[in-house]
Write a protein that holds these residues in place. Sequence first.
Motif, PDB file in Angstrom:
ATOM      1  N   LEU A 423      -5.354 -14.338  -5.725  1.00 23.05           N
ATOM      2  CA  LEU A 423      -5.457 -12.972  -5.220  1.00 23.05           C
ATOM      3  C   LEU A 423      -5.928 -12.065  -6.333  1.00 23.05           C
ATOM      4  N   LEU A 424      -6.936 -11.279  -6.070  1.00 20.55           N
ATOM      5  CA  LEU A 424      -7.385 -10.217  -6.978  1.00 20.55           C
ATOM      6  C   LEU A 424      -6.991  -8.907  -6.341  1.00 20.55           C
ATOM      7  N   ILE A 425      -6.119  -8.155  -7.001  1.00 18.57           N
ATOM      8  CA  ILE A 425      -5.613  -6.910  -6.409  1.00 18.57           C
ATOM      9  C   ILE A 425      -5.602  -5.810  -7.450  1.00 18.57           C
ATOM     10  N   GLN A 426      -5.848  -4.597  -7.001  1.00 24.17           N
ATOM     11  CA  GLN A 426      -5.865  -3.437  -7.896  1.00 24.17           C
ATOM     12  C   GLN A 426      -4.770  -2.466  -7.481  1.00 24.17           C
ATOM     13  N   ASN A 427      -3.862  -2.218  -8.395  1.00 23.42           N
ATOM     14  CA  ASN A 427      -2.842  -1.199  -8.180  1.00 23.42           C
ATOM     15  C   ASN A 427      -3.478   0.155  -8.448  1.00 23.42           C
ATOM     16  N   THR A 428      -3.672   0.940  -7.409  1.00 23.84           N
ATOM     17  CA  THR A 428      -4.328   2.237  -7.560  1.00 23.84           C
ATOM     18  C   THR A 428      -3.342   3.366  -7.857  1.00 23.84           C
ATOM     19  N   ASP A 429      -2.056   3.033  -7.986  1.00 20.00           N
ATOM     20  CA  ASP A 429      -1.074   4.036  -8.404  1.00 20.00           C
ATOM     21  C   ASP A 429      -1.251   4.336  -9.891  1.00 20.00           C
ATOM     22  N   ASP A 430      -0.704   5.459 -10.332  1.00 14.18           N
ATOM     23  CA  ASP A 430      -0.770   5.840 -11.745  1.00 14.18           C
ATOM     24  C   ASP A 430       0.283   5.143 -12.591  1.00 14.18           C
ATOM     25  N   THR A 431       1.214   4.456 -11.937  1.00 14.02           N
ATOM     26  CA  THR A 431       2.280   3.765 -12.649  1.00 14.02           C
ATOM     27  C   THR A 431       2.375   2.321 -12.152  1.00 14.02           C
ATOM     28  N   ASP A 432       3.028   1.472 -12.942  1.00 16.62           N
ATOM     29  CA  ASP A 432       3.306   0.114 -12.488  1.00 16.62           C
ATOM     30  C   ASP A 432       4.087   0.183 -11.175  1.00 16.62           C
ATOM     31  N   SER A 433       3.774  -0.734 -10.257  1.00 18.37           N
ATOM     32  CA  SER A 433       4.401  -0.680  -8.936  1.00 18.37           C
ATOM     33  C   SER A 433       4.873  -2.054  -8.507  1.00 18.37           C
ATOM     34  N   ALA A 434       5.898  -2.062  -7.653  1.00 16.59           N
ATOM     35  CA  ALA A 434       6.450  -3.313  -7.137  1.00 16.59           C
ATOM     36  C   ALA A 434       5.787  -3.661  -5.814  1.00 16.59           C
ATOM     37  N   TYR A 435       5.405  -4.921  -5.705  1.00 11.61           N
ATOM     38  CA  TYR A 435       4.767  -5.432  -4.497  1.00 11.61           C
ATOM     39  C   TYR A 435       5.578  -6.602  -3.979  1.00 11.61           C
ATOM     40  N   ARG A 436       5.763  -6.657  -2.667  1.00 12.36           N
ATOM     41  CA  ARG A 436       6.411  -7.808  -2.039  1.00 12.36           C
ATOM     42  C   ARG A 436       5.318  -8.727  -1.514  1.00 12.36           C
ATOM     43  N   LEU A 437       5.255  -9.929  -2.085  1.00 10.75           N
ATOM     44  CA  LEU A 437       4.263 -10.921  -1.702  1.00 10.75           C
ATOM     45  C   LEU A 437       4.864 -11.846  -0.644  1.00 10.75           C
ATOM     46  N   ASN A 438       4.199 -11.938   0.508  1.00 10.98           N
ATOM     47  CA  ASN A 438       4.658 -12.771   1.616  1.00 10.98           C
ATOM     48  C   ASN A 438       3.640 -13.856   1.922  1.00 10.98           C
TER      49      ASN A 438
END
Length: 461
Positions: A423-438
Amino acid sequence: MKNLLFILSVLLTTQLYAQKSLKIEMYFTSLNKGEANPLQKIDVEKATSNIKWGHEIKVYPEIEYQIIEGIGGAFNEIGGEALSCLTETQQKELITNLFAVDKAGFTFCRTAIGSSDFGIDAYSYSETPEDYMMKQFSIERDQKYVLPYIKSALAINPELLLFASPWSPPAWMKQNHSMTGLTDQPNTLRKEKEIYRAYARYFVNYLQAYENEGVSIDRICIQNENDANTKYPSCVMPPAQMLLLATDYIIPLFNKNNVETRVYAGTFRTAEKLDLIEYLTMDKIDNLAGVGMQYTSPLIITDAVKMNPELKMFHTEGHCYNGQNSVEQAKHRLEEAAEYINSGLSNFCYWNMVLNETTESGWDWPQNSLININRVNKTIQYNPDYNAMYILSHFVRPGDVRIASLSKRPMISVKSPDGKIKLLIQNTDDTDSAYRLNIGQVQSELIIPANGITAIVIDNK
């Protein structure tokens, strides 16, 4: 019956993922500045209470789409000239960073047949008027900068796939007798049969001459941006003329001369016209191997794929921007690549891989590039776009299959032949963020860093 088999496959895959935990590795590339080697492995951390939370990634490995052909960019004369100004050691380091499998590892690149808008000036391989038999045909111009550039890449990656297209036929084959447009006479190919036959010979001679240099061209597109009438090399070629030229002249002559290069329509764009859709409604389109497109809406690509799912469609040129090579522009690269690949195309091709310190074309048009070379100081500048393309090409490889996934952030999801999910993903938030991977019934909570692109590699063995 097919629907039943598909449902059973989904249920079986879900059960497989429910029975095991996921083995995950993560890699990150910052977009804050260009770096020669921007990829870093990062820890797989679970989300904590002080990290912004609420994002979901859902992956469906059992739902497969197109096979990926590769990622890359374009060779051009201006870039080749700039490269030649560096020392041999510098040249090898730069080309290694672009093409070695443990670096960016580009696999699918473009070159021009004659001059593009990023040639030093306008030229073709047939400069003698009315030379219908191509007796004066010569690729001598390319032997100075273009071919050494391409050969240096092939030395690092012999499996590199190349495609090519002309920006303009030779001037004498056109109604305005000029390789450039914006002239008093129409910027179009002459319609005499002897011109069509001569132009077909031109393509054959080019491919054979390049083959003699050890450079194989996998496919050609008949005309770059067939609706363009510009101050740089261009030619307006309606879809009907393109199809006639291909089916009645180019392909028969390729067959006669045992030329294995495949013929594609395009390159189409939908900036001004819907030539792509017009082309797809024509008879004989199946005689061509496929179609190349650039600057095209994802909605139109999706419709095109549905119209003719058996016709191979690929991407030919990324957004060129304005030479600023900014962080903000680089932040849109994954999103751009995802739009094309997730719409059904088999690749993503950046435009200029290398430019000089001016960032400009031979017609004073500044554009972005992965790398800029200062020819006076002999220095190399890696731009933020390079970082984005590096991680994309490093993980999205030829033979991977695109798989279904859902995310509110730019993302590409593929499965490699050995079963690994990437998976190639870009966090577009200004801070580190938590993602739930399913994946199936298995969940993992991951921290995705800000201001960059993250690769998540999942081994389910």
